[in-house]
Design an enzyme around this catalytic site. Structure first.
Site, mmCIF file in Angstrom:
data_model
loop_
_atom_site.group_PDB
_atom_site.id
_atom_site.type_symbol
_atom_site.label_atom_id
_atom_site.label_comp_id
_atom_site.label_asym_id
_atom_site.label_seq_id
_atom_site.Cartn_x
_atom_site.Cartn_y
_atom_site.Cartn_z
ATOM 1 N N GLY A 291 -9.229 61.241 25.816
ATOM 2 C CA GLY A 291 -8.239 61.898 26.665
ATOM 3 C C GLY A 291 -6.882 61.235 26.534
ATOM 4 O O GLY A 291 -5.892 61.789 26.961
ATOM 5 N N CYS A 292 -6.861 60.069 25.958
ATOM 6 C CA CYS A 292 -5.577 59.425 25.701
ATOM 7 C C CYS A 292 -5.083 59.868 24.331
ATOM 8 O O CYS A 292 -5.859 59.942 23.393
ATOM 9 C CB CYS A 292 -5.746 57.917 25.662
ATOM 10 S SG CYS A 292 -6.030 57.225 27.272
ATOM 11 N N GLN A 293 -3.795 60.103 24.217
ATOM 12 C CA GLN A 293 -3.257 60.448 22.898
ATOM 13 C C GLN A 293 -3.033 59.192 22.087
ATOM 14 O O GLN A 293 -3.196 59.179 20.882
ATOM 15 C CB GLN A 293 -1.956 61.213 23.068
ATOM 16 C CG GLN A 293 -2.212 62.623 23.498
ATOM 17 C CD GLN A 293 -1.533 63.602 22.581
ATOM 18 O OE1 GLN A 293 -0.794 63.255 21.670
ATOM 19 N NE2 GLN A 293 -1.805 64.870 22.784
#
Ligand SMILES: Cc1ncc(COP(=O)(O)O)c(C=O)c1O
Ligand SMILES: Cc1ncc(COP(=O)(O)O)c(C=O)c1O
Lengths: 140, 405, 405, 140
Positions: free
Chosen positions: A51-53
């Protein structure tokens, strides 16, 4: 030792010094740079937060009945944010972590002022920390 | 004659908004363009006064809507210089257009056939072909890239061969700005009997494209990138080819007769336009293209080249910068990285100062793999952008770098 | 509590326009609905102040757009009472949603499997299945119809059998108004292990639909028929099922990683949302659904039932009229013919008097075949319509008949 | 016998009497009802004009070097319109028909005031009449 509420209060105080968002970011970057290094063993794919870029690695272990988090990130602002979360949640009992409301996020304005991908990242980070706490409680 | 930038900018309401206390500097035109007043007004007027479903309606509003929708088709036909109105198929966007071709033209392909794309395609021009070759046991080949971000034609002779049935290639790379020599590739493809699909998602907003002069077999683009609404795009295809292809989606409008025992399909363009289309999307796109075609494209290109050179010069002076995409023939896009910083950090701090750029892989992971980087910061200009905005961008970038180092 | 019709009508700018010298009476709601001020304003605001491409953007506008788009998804999830946000897939419309299922769910079907639809489906819920069964050698069966326009369940026991893998059925017939007993059919389908797809294109604008209560496996509808923009629709599907299904279109956003050697797909809902979506379409639909869900649906149904009865009574008095669709459970749609006149003549003369009705087969040719007629005149009401409008319609109809006889 | 221009003029005159479009339609319907019957032999699928939503049958044959049209339609307004076109174009030489500009359509306003499906129908009718004229000229 401060409890969670006190730690949140302290963070809100620290951020309230800065009017300008650029200054707040300057502070987040500072916190990121100060984040203690994670052990290289724990910088593995299993520990990446989805979910983190940017890539964030998060590790958790039990120490004397309390959860200890360590983390790293390839982007410094993400690192600053996980540092803030660790500051608040590390060295707490699993239940305390699972139940933490983390109202300070709203108060500091992190959510509105971080881009959606990052704000997803923030949400993902908190989720993951709570998940770890729960898992460690189960296996403890 | 130079463009009247003030006049142009005044037509875009969003360009005078602010981000926090900073005026918006919109350099994310590669992702989507902003919309001029005429387009916004047309959408408004439609919903306030003219909204109705089109085709088959005997009532006034349906007539007005149908006329406007079909007029948009003709406007787009003229702009592309397509021979026939019915060669203009309304789609949802570039991705939808490519999927339509992959599915429908794909049905005409058989064992041993080859499809050729390039290493610099957008995911939308990669994944549909990967899915197709997997489904049908075909072969997918890639034209490789050089360090400058240009296509490497050294092995073209073997890549384009008598098994090649389709070449699908981007006109302009969204990540690198490279303008590909598509005329050449179309000729080489036709020489072996291959059809050629041009992904024009990044070109129509910068230059005039003439499908008859190019002689391409298919061309696709998205409305939202050419000053039009979201959710609409165009597939141009040569009549003969479109007639040979089976329909894609089934539904209302694409049939002539339906009975429980079977169905006969409608003619072009309806055969490929199942269901109620994005009526206002199509009408809005027509207005956008009409507005755009009122400009002199040489002026647009001159201004955009100026912006590109101005920004490249200024960026080159920044310590530790690396620009990705240094093709000789390049459109107004700059992808770069700053040594010792992460693109997301730069993007975030630019945003805090009102500058909208994109960071990430830009849906072109193979390019990122080629350069062995996770992503870039991309500033992409439209002809409504100015040198003053580039100055603000450079100042903000310097500030961000100073904070991060 | 009765609806405040004045207040409602004032929210629709188009309802106070004229056709020539006559005030518009819009009775073509089955084809598309008109849009309330809140939806038009949201579209405007978006293009003037917030337009950007969504997902993956670090800048402010992209964040605002992404937030608004994802908020729309949640609004729709809540309205349908879907368990999960990611079960709400944005499509181009009902037709697109059905084609997605036919293609993707269709890949899970094998020889001997049966698909069951009905004789009263819209072409969009017939043709995709005809194309699928032809492609894969499956069997398509139809639940027949009675003279009243109700489904004939006398042979249901054999039609729904252990080979039935999917039942695709319209909630409400667009041509006849029949409200089908879908709860029953869903239960009967599930009893033999079949999945059930509900075509809700004609129901969401009239009633509240709860996908958990219904327990349907898929449900599709179009934005433009529920007071939202054109070019957008929704596919609801059960998480487990959507996860089992292969992706439909390939492109940006629907992938996790792309390399030249292969691709891994993204999670729901992105897996089924390739390419730049109709961003403003989605946002506008969210606003429309939010607006709609502010009404008491019992009030809406009461008013629409009143309109239906009032119009049916008045029409029944007309010499030589034949109404098609006399189901006991019927929504506010009336299809009819006038003996000795052609529907197009009636439609044209009604239009001259400001009355917008639809004439033709309404994309339901099998229904027309059943009744052995070329088409009907259809008046379809929304809750913003009034009895006074019906009076005008009847007067105009009488005038038309008098001219034609 | 009037020439095409005169026939167009007469039609414009006839229509100009009516201010109200309902009255013009009344007149079109009148003309439709008065259209002489087509021979049943010619009411076959080959003679259906594509592009009309209602069904129009059109037949053409040469008589003394001139084209004679007969037609029928299931909808009376379509029948009225084909009647008008026949009134203008029938009993003319093929070349005259092929070259006819038919400006009167615009002047009467038929195009704007008929729905697109019908206006397509109108276009289709004119096209088909010219195509017949051309074909008859070739085979003559
Ligand atoms: C019952 C039904 N199904 C499907 C459709 C197709 O919807 P769309 O044309 O918006 O895709 C319609 C619309 O006419 C309908 O009434
Ligand atoms: C070169 C290229 N091809 C295809 C696409 C996909 O366009 P869309 O997302 O509008 O379908 C884009 C847009 O980013 C692009 O830049």
């Amino acid at each position: 030792m401060m409890n969670i509420a006190e730690k949140e209060e302290a963070l809100i105080d620290s951020f309230s010094i800065y009017d300008d968002w650029m200054d707040k970011y300057e502070y987040i970057i500072e916190l990121g740079k100060d984040l203690p290094l994670i052990s290289p063993d724990h910088k593995k794919d299993d520990n990446i937060i989805k979910g983190c870029q940017s890539t964030v690695w998060l590790h958790a272990e039990m120490k004397d009945g309390k959860v200890s988090f360590t983390a790293d990130a390839d982007a410094i602002i993400a690192k600053g944010i996980i540092a803030i979360l660790i500051d608040v949640l590390s060295d707490e009992e699993p239940d305390t972590i699972v139940n933490a409301k983390l109202e300070f996020i709203k108060e500091i304005g992190l959510q509105q002022h971080l881009s959606p991908t990052r704000s997803n990242g923030l949400v993902a980070m908190v989720k993951q920390m709570k998940r770890y706490a729960l898992a460690l409680k189960m296996t403890a | 004659m130079a463009l009247d930038l003030n006049h142009i900018r005044n037509q875009f309401p969003i360009l005078s908004t602010k981000v926090g206390k900073y005026p918006l500097v919109y350099f994310d035109n590669g992702a989507t363009s902003q919309k001029p007043r005429v387009v916004i007004d047309a959408i408004n007027r439609y919903y306030e006064q003219e909204n109705a479903n089109i085709h088959r309606g005997v009532h006034h509003l349906s007539q007005v809507s149908t006329d406007n929708y079909e007029k948009a088709r003709r406007t787009i036909q003229e702009h592309l210089n397509a021979p026939h109105e019915h060669e203009i198929i309304f789609t949802k966007g570039t991705t939808d257009g490519i999927n339509l071709i992959a599915e429908s033209f794909g049905k005409l392909l058989t064992d041993g056939d080859e499809i050729l794309i390039t290493e610099m395609e957008h995911h939308s021009n990669i994944v549909p072909w990967q899915m197709l070759v997997e489904r049908k046991g075909l072969t997918l080949r890639y034209i490789p890239m050089t360090n400058l971000g240009e296509l490497d034609f050294s092995q073209l002779e073997t890549l384009i061969n008598e098994k090649t049935r389709l070449i699908a290639i981007t006109h302009i790379s969204n990540a690198l700005g490279t303008i590909n020599p598509i005329e050449d590739i179309i000729k080489k493809g036709h020489a072996v009997g291959a059809k050629v699909l041009i992904d024009a998602a990044q070109s129509l907003q910068h230059m005039r494209v003439d499908v008859q002069q190019l002689d391409c077999d298919f061309l696709v683009f998205s409305g939202h990138k050419v000053f039009g609404p979201t959710g609409v795009g165009i597939l141009y295809g040569k009549e003969k080819l479109l007639n040979e292809m089976p329909p894609y989606q089934g539904g209302g409008d694409m049939i002539k007769t339906v009975s429980m025992s079977g169905t006969t399909y409608n003619e072009l363009p309806h055969k490929f336009e199942a269901g109620t289309p994005n009526i206002i999307g199509g009408i809005g796109l027509g207005v956008a293209i009409e507005w755009l075609s009122g400009f002199n494209f040489e002026d647009i290109q001159q201004h955009e080249t100026d912006l590109l050179e101005y920004a490249t010069d200024a960026l080159s002076k920044i310590d530790g910068i690396k620009i990705y995409g240094e093709a000789e023939n390049k459109s107004s896009v700059i992808s770069f990285l700053i040594e010792g910083t992460h693109p997301y950090d730069i993007g975030t701090l630019l945003n805090q100062q009102g500058i909208a750029v994109r960071t990430g892989h830009h849906c072109t992971q193979p390019i990122m793999e080629f350069f062995d980087i996770p992503g870039t910061i991309r500033a992409s200009f439209s002809f409504y952008n100015t040198k003053e905005e580039i100055d603000q961008f450079i100042k903000a970038l310097e500030k961000a770098i100073q904070m991060l180092r």
